[in-house]
Enzyme design. Sequence first.
Site, PDB file in Angstrom:
ATOM      1  N   LYS A  29      -2.735   7.130 -12.207  1.00  0.00           N
ATOM      2  CA  LYS A  29      -2.224   5.797 -12.534  1.00  0.00           C
ATOM      3  C   LYS A  29      -3.202   4.786 -11.951  1.00  0.00           C
ATOM      4  O   LYS A  29      -3.206   4.529 -10.758  1.00  0.00           O
ATOM      5  CB  LYS A  29      -0.834   5.611 -11.919  1.00  0.00           C
ATOM      6  CG  LYS A  29       0.091   4.685 -12.694  1.00  0.00           C
ATOM      7  CD  LYS A  29      -0.406   3.264 -12.872  1.00  0.00           C
ATOM      8  CE  LYS A  29      -0.203   2.396 -11.656  1.00  0.00           C
ATOM      9  NZ  LYS A  29      -0.786   1.039 -11.820  1.00  0.00           N
ATOM     10  N   GLY A  71      -4.508   1.919  -1.358  1.00  0.00           N
ATOM     11  CA  GLY A  71      -4.083   0.554  -1.670  1.00  0.00           C
ATOM     12  C   GLY A  71      -3.521  -0.139  -0.446  1.00  0.00           C
ATOM     13  O   GLY A  71      -3.965   0.116   0.683  1.00  0.00           O
ATOM     14  N   GLY A  97       1.907   1.545   0.198  1.00  0.00           N
ATOM     15  CA  GLY A  97       1.797   2.872   0.819  1.00  0.00           C
ATOM     16  C   GLY A  97       3.117   3.299   1.463  1.00  0.00           C
ATOM     17  O   GLY A  97       3.531   4.449   1.352  1.00  0.00           O
ATOM     18  N   GLU A 153      -4.489   6.099   1.995  1.00  0.00           N
ATOM     19  CA  GLU A 153      -5.671   5.391   2.519  1.00  0.00           C
ATOM     20  C   GLU A 153      -5.402   3.915   2.297  1.00  0.00           C
ATOM     21  O   GLU A 153      -5.383   3.439   1.166  1.00  0.00           O
ATOM     22  CB  GLU A 153      -6.923   5.890   1.795  1.00  0.00           C
ATOM     23  CG  GLU A 153      -8.197   5.528   2.519  1.00  0.00           C
ATOM     24  CD  GLU A 153      -8.794   4.245   2.025  1.00  0.00           C
ATOM     25  OE1 GLU A 153      -8.436   3.174   2.586  1.00  0.00           O
ATOM     26  OE2 GLU A 153      -9.598   4.279   1.086  1.00  0.00           O
ATOM     27  N   CYS A 177     -12.093  -1.190   1.376  1.00  0.00           N
ATOM     28  CA  CYS A 177     -11.170  -0.757   2.429  1.00  0.00           C
ATOM     29  C   CYS A 177     -11.877  -0.656   3.769  1.00  0.00           C
ATOM     30  O   CYS A 177     -11.315  -0.978   4.804  1.00  0.00           O
ATOM     31  CB  CYS A 177     -10.538   0.574   2.055  1.00  0.00           C
ATOM     32  SG  CYS A 177     -11.655   1.712   1.263  1.00  0.00           S
ATOM     33  N   GLU A 189      -5.989  -7.776   7.373  1.00  0.00           N
ATOM     34  CA  GLU A 189      -6.979  -7.470   6.339  1.00  0.00           C
ATOM     35  C   GLU A 189      -7.026  -8.633   5.350  1.00  0.00           C
ATOM     36  O   GLU A 189      -6.010  -9.028   4.789  1.00  0.00           O
ATOM     37  CB  GLU A 189      -6.573  -6.183   5.608  1.00  0.00           C
ATOM     38  CG  GLU A 189      -7.585  -5.779   4.552  1.00  0.00           C
ATOM     39  CD  GLU A 189      -7.293  -4.406   3.956  1.00  0.00           C
ATOM     40  OE1 GLU A 189      -6.193  -4.206   3.416  1.00  0.00           O
ATOM     41  OE2 GLU A 189      -8.182  -3.532   4.020  1.00  0.00           O
TER      42      GLU A 189
HETATM   43  P1  NAI Z   1      -1.283  -2.426  -4.229  1.00  0.00           P
HETATM   44  O1  NAI Z   1      -1.216  -1.468  -3.105  1.00  0.00           O
HETATM   45  O2  NAI Z   1       0.020  -3.022  -4.656  1.00  0.00           O
HETATM   46  O3  NAI Z   1      -1.932  -1.706  -5.516  1.00  0.00           O
HETATM   47  C1  NAI Z   1      -2.638  -0.491  -5.489  1.00  0.00           C
HETATM   48  C2  NAI Z   1      -2.116   0.451  -6.578  1.00  0.00           C
HETATM   49  O4  NAI Z   1      -0.729   0.728  -6.340  1.00  0.00           O
HETATM   50  C3  NAI Z   1      -2.191  -0.085  -7.998  1.00  0.00           C
HETATM   51  O5  NAI Z   1      -2.482   0.974  -8.892  1.00  0.00           O
HETATM   52  C4  NAI Z   1      -0.772  -0.561  -8.248  1.00  0.00           C
HETATM   53  O6  NAI Z   1      -0.442  -0.587  -9.620  1.00  0.00           O
HETATM   54  C5  NAI Z   1       0.027   0.482  -7.513  1.00  0.00           C
HETATM   55  N1  NAI Z   1       1.384   0.075  -7.115  1.00  0.00           N
HETATM   56  C6  NAI Z   1       1.838  -1.170  -6.803  1.00  0.00           C
HETATM   57  N2  NAI Z   1       3.127  -1.132  -6.484  1.00  0.00           N
HETATM   58  C7  NAI Z   1       3.530   0.156  -6.567  1.00  0.00           C
HETATM   59  C8  NAI Z   1       4.759   0.842  -6.334  1.00  0.00           C
HETATM   60  N3  NAI Z   1       5.865   0.194  -5.945  1.00  0.00           N
HETATM   61  N4  NAI Z   1       4.796   2.181  -6.516  1.00  0.00           N
HETATM   62  C9  NAI Z   1       3.697   2.863  -6.881  1.00  0.00           C
HETATM   63  N5  NAI Z   1       2.504   2.261  -7.138  1.00  0.00           N
HETATM   64  C10 NAI Z   1       2.413   0.932  -6.973  1.00  0.00           C
HETATM   65  O7  NAI Z   1      -2.327  -3.533  -3.821  1.00  0.00           O
HETATM   66  P2  NAI Z   1      -2.645  -4.985  -4.445  1.00  0.00           P
HETATM   67  O8  NAI Z   1      -1.385  -5.773  -4.546  1.00  0.00           O
HETATM   68  O9  NAI Z   1      -3.418  -4.836  -5.663  1.00  0.00           O
HETATM   69  O10 NAI Z   1      -3.568  -5.622  -3.291  1.00  0.00           O
HETATM   70  C11 NAI Z   1      -3.007  -6.272  -2.162  1.00  0.00           C
HETATM   71  C12 NAI Z   1      -3.778  -5.982  -0.893  1.00  0.00           C
HETATM   72  O11 NAI Z   1      -3.809  -4.587  -0.658  1.00  0.00           O
HETATM   73  C13 NAI Z   1      -5.233  -6.388  -0.883  1.00  0.00           C
HETATM   74  O12 NAI Z   1      -5.403  -7.731  -0.566  1.00  0.00           O
HETATM   75  C14 NAI Z   1      -5.788  -5.481   0.189  1.00  0.00           C
HETATM   76  O13 NAI Z   1      -5.551  -6.015   1.463  1.00  0.00           O
HETATM   77  C15 NAI Z   1      -4.985  -4.212   0.040  1.00  0.00           C
HETATM   78  N6  NAI Z   1      -5.724  -3.205  -0.747  1.00  0.00           N
HETATM   79  C16 NAI Z   1      -6.369  -2.199  -0.082  1.00  0.00           C
HETATM   80  C17 NAI Z   1      -7.140  -1.295  -0.785  1.00  0.00           C
HETATM   81  C18 NAI Z   1      -7.892  -0.206  -0.113  1.00  0.00           C
HETATM   82  O14 NAI Z   1      -8.960   0.160  -0.575  1.00  0.00           O
HETATM   83  N7  NAI Z   1      -7.376   0.412   0.911  1.00  0.00           N
HETATM   84  C19 NAI Z   1      -7.298  -1.383  -2.227  1.00  0.00           C
HETATM   85  C20 NAI Z   1      -6.531  -2.446  -2.852  1.00  0.00           C
HETATM   86  C21 NAI Z   1      -5.779  -3.311  -2.105  1.00  0.00           C
END
Ligand code: NAI
Length: 486
Positions: free
Chosen positions: A181, A234, A239, A256, A290, A388
Amino acid sequence: MSLKDVLWFDPRRIFIDGEWRNAAGGQTIDVENPSTGEVIGAIARGSSADVDAAVRAAQKAMDGEWGRMTATERGRILMKMSAIVLERADDLAMIEALDVGKPLHQSKNDSRALARYLEFYAGAADKLFGTTIPYQNGFTVYTLREPHGVAGIIIPWNYPMQILGRGVGAALAAGNACVLKPAEDASLSSLAFAEIAREAGVPAGAVNVVTGLGTEAGAVLSEHPGIHHISFTGSVGTGMRIQAAAARNVVPVTLELGGKSPHIVFDDCDLDKAMPTLVGACMQNAGQTCSAASRVLVQRGVYEEVKRRMAEIYRGLEAGPAVGSHALGPLVSRKQKQLVSSFIDIGRKELTVAAEGVIRDDASDAGNYVPPVLFADVSPDHKLAQEEIFGPVQVLIPFEDEDEALKIANGTEYGLVAGVWTKDGGRQMRMARKLEVGQVFINNYGAGGGIELPFGGVGKSGHGREKGFEALYGFTRVKTVTASHG
Ligand code: NAI
Ligand code: MG
């Protein structure tokens, strides 16, 4: 350059059971170009019915042709995928530049990294051994490493190709079938990957890609009782939700979740070597990494010099359209721009700006650009030194000695990566031992890099390890066989 020139598949469909299908609900999500704010296409908004079909297809693959393949055969297929990725590397890079706003020189690096992940795991597939265990007389005991079964892989938008490469590559090598996904802001390269899997002859159902919203397709996937392992990269909040969902099915998760990683610069280090890395390790992908080195801890003796030299580099940094291949592109979305801008606004009010870069004149006002900003003399407990930001922002923090450096470095909720810059060998070893992180770089820093190197965090940075051989252990479970000779 338009998206149509580089897409060789229809991005409005999802990939299930070896074929392209329309999403059950028939709805789509707009694809925006972050450099211009323009809508350049659409992807399918997958929902519960699609995720369910994908999970069932993956289970069927485990019970069928894919599950019967030898490790060597799986490795050969991965190698074929790697070769196709290399052939298509320029198209993939352009797709990513248009979809994610990643400067071309960085997205080219991502497509090469995807090929390299597939190559690495292709070679590793038939070198994943069990053990024999000395036991009582009259017994032979050995372990088998078996795939979990159906792996749910949820990836973010910042390095789609690298993160799907390390996830899907390792999962397939270990013999799992996958449901991927991708993030709604960056799904096109994952769809391209599905088409490459099809071209490489991956058996139906071993790779499935369902696009859609996190709160819909993502949530359904993480809660699905047919999933045997979840790998997520993410935000911390998402997480936590995923770990809670996995708990209801009692399945293992690898998380992660980013960090607040420090460079730790001691007086005795080789500053000429350190300088470009101190800035580059955060500015890469406009700080949306990240493992971005977003904190720079500097010993008092070189603090003023590091500040001056970093400021000089910052004044030369430009943010511009991704296809222009400037140091920085735009941020991925308006949401991310607002989030990062709110941190910068707080910093401008409460902190000292040491220097900032520029947004180029040819950058559209409708694009998601923010200028890179360096803040100086920041207290370790300030919001900008704790949270972050995920944008092109670094904070400079002075320290006196090794003990204080460690206290500051370990003083956030995160623990992903740390860089240590010193010529003192004893100090290198002491720091490496005492830093509460998953990865330490000594006199270098590899934000995002290192296909072969185990990667993951402690604390709120998550748990489990991706990349390298270690990832294969995460995608397998051990079975112990105890055979009596009598
Ligand atoms: P997010 O964690 O919501 O999105 C990452 C993935 O999770 C996407 O594929 C999204 O569709 C999916 N997702 C979202 N809600 C979900 C749920 N309830 N159940 C299952 N999957 C779900 O992150 P977002 O909102 O795009 O970014 C926000 C912050 O997260 C960023 O500002 C950053 O600080 C952090 N982040 C960290 C990353 C890393 O590499 N560790 C990557 C992206 C974001
Ligand atoms: Mg996009």
